[in-house]
Design a protein around this motif. Structure first.
Motif, mmCIF file in Angstrom:
data_model
loop_
_atom_site.group_PDB
_atom_site.id
_atom_site.type_symbol
_atom_site.label_atom_id
_atom_site.label_comp_id
_atom_site.label_asym_id
_atom_site.label_seq_id
_atom_site.Cartn_x
_atom_site.Cartn_y
_atom_site.Cartn_z
ATOM 1 N N LEU A 143 64.397 96.969 94.772
ATOM 2 C CA LEU A 143 64.874 97.539 93.515
ATOM 3 C C LEU A 143 66.100 98.417 93.745
ATOM 4 N N PHE A 144 66.070 99.223 94.788
ATOM 5 C CA PHE A 144 67.238 100.053 95.090
ATOM 6 C C PHE A 144 68.425 99.197 95.535
ATOM 7 N N LYS A 145 68.158 98.124 96.235
ATOM 8 C CA LYS A 145 69.254 97.212 96.593
ATOM 9 C C LYS A 145 69.934 96.683 95.335
ATOM 10 N N ALA A 146 69.139 96.324 94.332
ATOM 11 C CA ALA A 146 69.694 95.809 93.080
ATOM 12 C C ALA A 146 70.497 96.892 92.361
ATOM 13 N N ARG A 147 69.964 98.111 92.302
ATOM 14 C CA ARG A 147 70.672 99.203 91.631
ATOM 15 C C ARG A 147 72.005 99.505 92.310
ATOM 16 N N ILE A 148 71.964 99.638 93.630
ATOM 17 C CA ILE A 148 73.173 99.992 94.369
ATOM 18 C C ILE A 148 74.209 98.869 94.278
ATOM 19 N N SER A 149 73.767 97.638 94.415
ATOM 20 C CA SER A 149 74.691 96.500 94.323
ATOM 21 C C SER A 149 75.337 96.429 92.958
ATOM 22 N N TYR A 150 74.539 96.615 91.913
ATOM 23 C CA TYR A 150 75.093 96.554 90.555
ATOM 24 C C TYR A 150 76.111 97.671 90.338
ATOM 25 N N ASP A 151 75.794 98.870 90.852
ATOM 26 C CA ASP A 151 76.735 99.985 90.717
ATOM 27 C C ASP A 151 78.032 99.725 91.475
ATOM 28 N N LEU A 152 77.920 99.190 92.681
ATOM 29 C CA LEU A 152 79.119 98.909 93.466
ATOM 30 C C LEU A 152 79.985 97.844 92.805
ATOM 31 N N GLU A 153 79.341 96.819 92.267
ATOM 32 C CA GLU A 153 80.085 95.720 91.650
ATOM 33 C C GLU A 153 80.728 96.138 90.328
ATOM 34 N N GLY A 154 80.212 97.212 89.729
ATOM 35 C CA GLY A 154 80.654 97.574 88.388
ATOM 36 C C GLY A 154 81.948 98.344 88.303
ATOM 37 N N TRP A 155 82.527 98.712 89.456
ATOM 38 C CA TRP A 155 83.737 99.534 89.407
ATOM 39 C C TRP A 155 84.964 98.757 88.946
ATOM 40 N N HIS A 156 84.933 97.445 89.068
ATOM 41 C CA HIS A 156 86.039 96.624 88.586
ATOM 42 C C HIS A 156 85.463 95.444 87.820
ATOM 43 N N THR A 157 86.042 95.149 86.662
ATOM 44 C CA THR A 157 85.577 94.012 85.877
ATOM 45 C C THR A 157 86.043 92.713 86.515
ATOM 46 N N ASP A 158 85.427 91.601 86.079
ATOM 47 C CA ASP A 158 85.845 90.291 86.586
ATOM 48 C C ASP A 158 87.321 90.051 86.315
ATOM 49 N N LYS A 159 87.792 90.472 85.145
ATOM 50 C CA LYS A 159 89.203 90.260 84.795
ATOM 51 C C LYS A 159 90.110 91.037 85.741
ATOM 52 N N GLN A 160 89.754 92.292 86.031
ATOM 53 C CA GLN A 160 90.577 93.095 86.932
ATOM 54 C C GLN A 160 90.614 92.500 88.336
ATOM 55 N N ARG A 161 89.439 92.095 88.840
ATOM 56 C CA ARG A 161 89.386 91.501 90.166
ATOM 57 C C ARG A 161 90.190 90.209 90.226
ATOM 58 N N THR A 162 90.044 89.374 89.200
ATOM 59 C CA THR A 162 90.737 88.090 89.188
ATOM 60 C C THR A 162 92.247 88.278 89.137
ATOM 61 N N MET A 163 92.718 89.186 88.277
ATOM 62 C CA MET A 163 94.154 89.417 88.169
ATOM 63 C C MET A 163 94.722 89.959 89.474
ATOM 64 N N LEU A 164 93.976 90.860 90.121
ATOM 65 C CA LEU A 164 94.451 91.407 91.392
ATOM 66 C C LEU A 164 94.541 90.312 92.454
ATOM 67 N N LEU A 165 93.498 89.472 92.521
ATOM 68 C CA LEU A 165 93.522 88.372 93.487
ATOM 69 C C LEU A 165 94.651 87.398 93.198
ATOM 70 N N TYR A 166 94.858 87.072 91.925
ATOM 71 C CA TYR A 166 95.950 86.177 91.551
ATOM 72 C C TYR A 166 97.288 86.740 92.011
ATOM 73 N N LEU A 167 97.495 88.034 91.779
ATOM 74 C CA LEU A 167 98.758 88.652 92.146
ATOM 75 C C LEU A 167 98.968 88.609 93.661
ATOM 76 N N VAL A 168 97.946 89.001 94.415
ATOM 77 C CA VAL A 168 98.052 89.035 95.877
ATOM 78 C C VAL A 168 98.288 87.635 96.437
ATOM 79 N N LEU A 169 97.505 86.672 95.963
ATOM 80 C CA LEU A 169 97.625 85.317 96.490
ATOM 81 C C LEU A 169 98.948 84.670 96.100
ATOM 82 N N THR A 170 99.440 84.967 94.915
ATOM 83 C CA THR A 170 100.735 84.420 94.493
ATOM 84 C C THR A 170 101.850 84.941 95.394
ATOM 85 N N VAL A 171 101.807 86.244 95.677
ATOM 86 C CA VAL A 171 102.817 86.836 96.571
ATOM 87 C C VAL A 171 102.743 86.199 97.955
#
Length: 200
Positions: free
Chosen positions: A97-125
């Motif tokens: 249960l704590f693994k689930a809580r901690i993982s969800y909290d860690l993953e929540g700092w950036h939305t899927d859109k933010q992560r995807t846009m950042l990856l797109y920018l880095v990979l394009t460069v």
């Protein structure tokens, strides 16, 4: 390794103030620390990702009477927990249960859109740099551009796959937390978390 971090955390908690810990490498160690902290009168508050030092986890004293009583019992049962003695046992379901809580909290700092846009920018460069280097190395401009474009398309496909994997993981963590009675809440920043009903 995990127990060493736990004992260090317990020594910090002796003062009764909010505590933060960092430089803990594994999710299991983080979950173990949160579970043991709960046995000694502290509540898990949050986990943040620090890129250089790894996750940073926060605990606060739990003011509820049940938590105070539990902490007092465990201080009597495990008086040397902070200095090398026995630690309270942690059931496997509590650890998960704590693994689930901690993982969800860690993953929540950036939305899927933010992560995807950042990856797109880095990979394009990176792909542009690849094409330029191939061109400067004597490869024809057409071939260099084609190689860079193919590499970009392949990396974009991998990025979309990783985003879908992340979404499935978050959905699994959310299901575990909801089944355990946690409530979804959204912070002012837009970050989603699951908190227990007793959270203050």
């Amino acid at each position: 390794m995990g127990q060493r971090h736990v004992r260090k955390m317990l020594r910090k908690m002796a003062g009764g103030q909010p505590v933060e810990v960092e430089q803990v490498a594994t999710l299991r160690s983080l979950a173990l620390m949160a579970a043991v902290a709960e046995q000694f009168g502290y509540a898990y508050a949050d986990t943040r990702q620090r890129h250089r030092n790894g996750p940073q986890m926060f605990f606060v004293p739990d003011p509820h009477p049940q938590a105070r009583e539990r902490a007092e019992r465990n201080r009597v049962r495990y008086p040397d927990a902070a200095t090398g003695g026995a630690l309270p046992p942690v059931p496997a379901d509590v650890l998960e249960l704590f693994k689930a809580r901690i993982s969800y909290d860690l993953e929540g700092w950036h939305t899927d859109k933010q992560r995807t846009m950042l990856l797109y920018l880095v990979l394009t460069v990176l792909c542009v740099i690849l094409g330029v280097r191939l061109g400067l190395g004597g490869t024809s401009p057409t071939v260099a551009a084609t190689v860079a474009a193919v590499a970009w398309a392949a990396l974009m496909a991998v990025t979309l796959f990783l985003v879908s994997v992340r979404r499935r993981k978050r959905a699994r963590f959310a299901a575990i937390l909801e089944a355990a009675g946690f409530t979804q809440t959204t912070e002012q920043s837009g970050r989603e978390r699951y908190l227990p009903l007793t959270y203050q």
